[in-house]
Enzyme design. Sequence first.
Site, PDB file in Angstrom:
ATOM      1  N   ALA A   1       0.816  -1.225   0.000  1.00  0.00           N
ATOM      2  CA  ALA A   1       0.000   0.000   0.000  1.00  0.00           C
ATOM      3  C   ALA A   1       0.848   1.272   0.000  1.00  0.00           C
ATOM      4  CB  ALA A   1      -0.942  -0.008   1.204  1.00  0.00           C
ATOM      5  N   GLY A   2       2.082   1.206   0.511  1.00  0.00           N
ATOM      6  CA  GLY A   2       2.966   2.375   0.472  1.00  0.00           C
ATOM      7  C   GLY A   2       3.321   2.750  -0.957  1.00  0.00           C
ATOM      8  N   HIS A   3       3.634   1.738  -1.765  1.00  0.00           N
ATOM      9  CA  HIS A   3       3.916   1.996  -3.183  1.00  0.00           C
ATOM     10  C   HIS A   3       2.661   2.528  -3.887  1.00  0.00           C
ATOM     11  CE1 HIS A   3       6.895  -1.431  -2.429  1.00  0.00           C
ATOM     12  NE2 HIS A   3       7.687  -0.484  -2.889  1.00  0.00           N
TER      13      HIS A   3
ATOM     14  N   GLN B   1      22.878  -1.348  -5.757  1.00  0.00           N
ATOM     15  CA  GLN B   1      22.658  -0.742  -4.445  1.00  0.00           C
ATOM     16  C   GLN B   1      22.704  -1.752  -3.299  1.00  0.00           C
ATOM     17  OE1 GLN B   1      18.693   0.686  -5.785  1.00  0.00           O
ATOM     18  NE2 GLN B   1      17.996   0.192  -3.723  1.00  0.00           N
TER      19      GLN B   1
ATOM     20  N   GLY C   1       9.055   7.894  -1.448  1.00  0.00           N
ATOM     21  CA  GLY C   1       8.486   7.827  -0.105  1.00  0.00           C
ATOM     22  C   GLY C   1       9.407   8.425   0.942  1.00  0.00           C
TER      23      GLY C   1
ATOM     24  N   ASP D   1      11.956   6.176   3.114  1.00  0.00           N
ATOM     25  CA  ASP D   1      13.400   6.123   2.831  1.00  0.00           C
ATOM     26  C   ASP D   1      13.894   7.563   2.761  1.00  0.00           C
ATOM     27  OD1 ASP D   1      13.792   3.097   2.134  1.00  0.00           O
ATOM     28  OD2 ASP D   1      11.959   3.721   1.137  1.00  0.00           O
TER      29      ASP D   1
ATOM     30  N   GLN E   1      17.296   8.533   1.282  1.00  0.00           N
ATOM     31  CA  GLN E   1      17.249   8.367  -0.175  1.00  0.00           C
ATOM     32  C   GLN E   1      16.606   9.586  -0.842  1.00  0.00           C
ATOM     33  OE1 GLN E   1      16.092   4.580  -2.230  1.00  0.00           O
ATOM     34  NE2 GLN E   1      14.109   5.558  -2.357  1.00  0.00           N
TER      35      GLN E   1
ATOM     36  N   VAL F   1       3.403   5.182   4.696  1.00  0.00           N
ATOM     37  CA  VAL F   1       2.173   4.424   4.959  1.00  0.00           C
ATOM     38  C   VAL F   1       2.525   3.321   5.966  1.00  0.00           C
ATOM     39  CG1 VAL F   1       0.389   2.960   3.939  1.00  0.00           C
ATOM     40  CG2 VAL F   1       1.286   4.930   2.666  1.00  0.00           C
TER      41      VAL F   1
ATOM     42  N   ARG G   1      10.512  -5.672   2.980  1.00  0.00           N
ATOM     43  CA  ARG G   1      11.343  -6.535   3.834  1.00  0.00           C
ATOM     44  C   ARG G   1      10.586  -7.024   5.069  1.00  0.00           C
ATOM     45  NH1 ARG G   1      15.736  -2.961   1.824  1.00  0.00           N
ATOM     46  NH2 ARG G   1      17.199  -4.319   0.730  1.00  0.00           N
TER      47      ARG G   1
HETATM   48  P1  AMP Z   1      11.248   0.224  -2.808  1.00  0.00           P
HETATM   49  O1  AMP Z   1      10.447  -0.672  -3.689  1.00  0.00           O
HETATM   50  O2  AMP Z   1      11.395  -0.269  -1.416  1.00  0.00           O
HETATM   51  O3  AMP Z   1      12.554   0.639  -3.445  1.00  0.00           O
HETATM   52  O4  AMP Z   1      10.409   1.573  -2.667  1.00  0.00           O
HETATM   53  C1  AMP Z   1       9.970   2.272  -3.791  1.00  0.00           C
HETATM   54  C2  AMP Z   1       9.402   3.592  -3.343  1.00  0.00           C
HETATM   55  O5  AMP Z   1       8.321   3.370  -2.450  1.00  0.00           O
HETATM   56  C3  AMP Z   1      10.438   4.446  -2.598  1.00  0.00           C
HETATM   57  O6  AMP Z   1      10.278   5.807  -2.969  1.00  0.00           O
HETATM   58  C4  AMP Z   1      10.063   4.208  -1.165  1.00  0.00           C
HETATM   59  O7  AMP Z   1      10.440   5.269  -0.302  1.00  0.00           O
HETATM   60  C5  AMP Z   1       8.551   4.109  -1.265  1.00  0.00           C
HETATM   61  N1  AMP Z   1       8.002   3.400  -0.102  1.00  0.00           N
HETATM   62  C6  AMP Z   1       8.393   2.208   0.404  1.00  0.00           C
HETATM   63  N2  AMP Z   1       7.692   1.915   1.517  1.00  0.00           N
HETATM   64  C7  AMP Z   1       6.848   2.946   1.732  1.00  0.00           C
HETATM   65  C8  AMP Z   1       5.862   3.253   2.721  1.00  0.00           C
HETATM   66  N3  AMP Z   1       5.611   2.426   3.746  1.00  0.00           N
HETATM   67  N4  AMP Z   1       5.184   4.413   2.618  1.00  0.00           N
HETATM   68  C9  AMP Z   1       5.424   5.279   1.595  1.00  0.00           C
HETATM   69  N5  AMP Z   1       6.333   5.054   0.624  1.00  0.00           N
HETATM   70  C10 AMP Z   1       7.040   3.901   0.689  1.00  0.00           C
END
Ligand code: AMP
Length: 289
Positions: free
Chosen positions: A35-37, A61, A149, A152, A155, A178, A189
């Site tokens: 849901a964050g994505h 990375q 997000g 991170d 980042q 989120v 993770r």
């Molecule tokens: P990742 O797939 O972990 O590389 O994350 C891809 C994007 O989703 C990055 O910009 C992250 O910061 C964002 N993201 C990951 N988890 C969350 C979350 N819980 N809430 C908001 N954005 C997130």
Amino acid sequence: MHITTDIVTARDILRHWRQQGEAIAFVPTMGNLHAGHMALVDRARRHGRRVVVSIFVNPLQFSQGEDFASYPRTLADDQSGLSHNSVDLLFAPTAGEMYPGGHELATQVTVPGLSDILCGAFRPGHFTGVATVVCKLFNIIQPQIALFGEKDYQQLVVIRRMVQDLAMPVEIIGAPTVREPDGLAMSSRNGYLSIEERRLAPHIYQYLLDARAAILAKSSDYAAISQEKMANLRAKGFNPDYFEIRRSADLGLAAPADKELIVLIAARLGRTRLIDNLKVSLGKEPAFT
Ligand code: AMP
């Protein structure tokens, strides 16, 4: 939704949209979407006529001994989630497409200073890997807007600095973290956690809230707050890398005069490395009249 693994096809599709004058909003990810994505995707739709998502587990990375090989890859599920969310293009390249000469020999983008502190001190080369792949993705997609997000946070700060320093023509938008109902920040993770670890993991958010409450109660001994929270984490069975209070704008060391702060944490729980953060605004002092 268009889906492609190759750069030439992505560019053809994007060129057509650009010729129509359509603004492109871009969300880079490593997949295993949650849901964050999806919140980033929803926000992207508010900013651009066309929404592009990338899924790429970027070998550059990850350091030796990290979870590159075991990182969850769930492309079929991700694809169906994105198509239900009205994404226009999914770009899911292979490592060979992104790094045809091998990632070790790829030209790299380094953001000094910001990349060596906090998570960078524990994951050498990580932020160079991130900046390099995001730079390359920006060159392929050429978005007007890109969303990241705050989960991170370091980042996000690194990407903003890269864009500013290299005058990249893209607007970077940060989106709030989120969380699960118990406060744990959503993360790909989290699936590594055992049932017992999953029960303990929300302490991370609780300690961030505690630190924020202490700062808002005018405690400016940030080192003491950090030390106490590191001890709390160890007592619960975490192996913390850091618990730090920094300036939110540039992640510099926070002084008592700074008003816009962020509390950042990275800690291992079993084999899982968790990160989280919380902003603290001390606001403006009342003006004398
Ligand atoms: P990742 O797939 O972990 O590389 O994350 C891809 C994007 O989703 C990055 O910009 C992250 O910061 C964002 N993201 C990951 N988890 C969350 C979350 N819980 N809430 C908001 N954005 C997130």
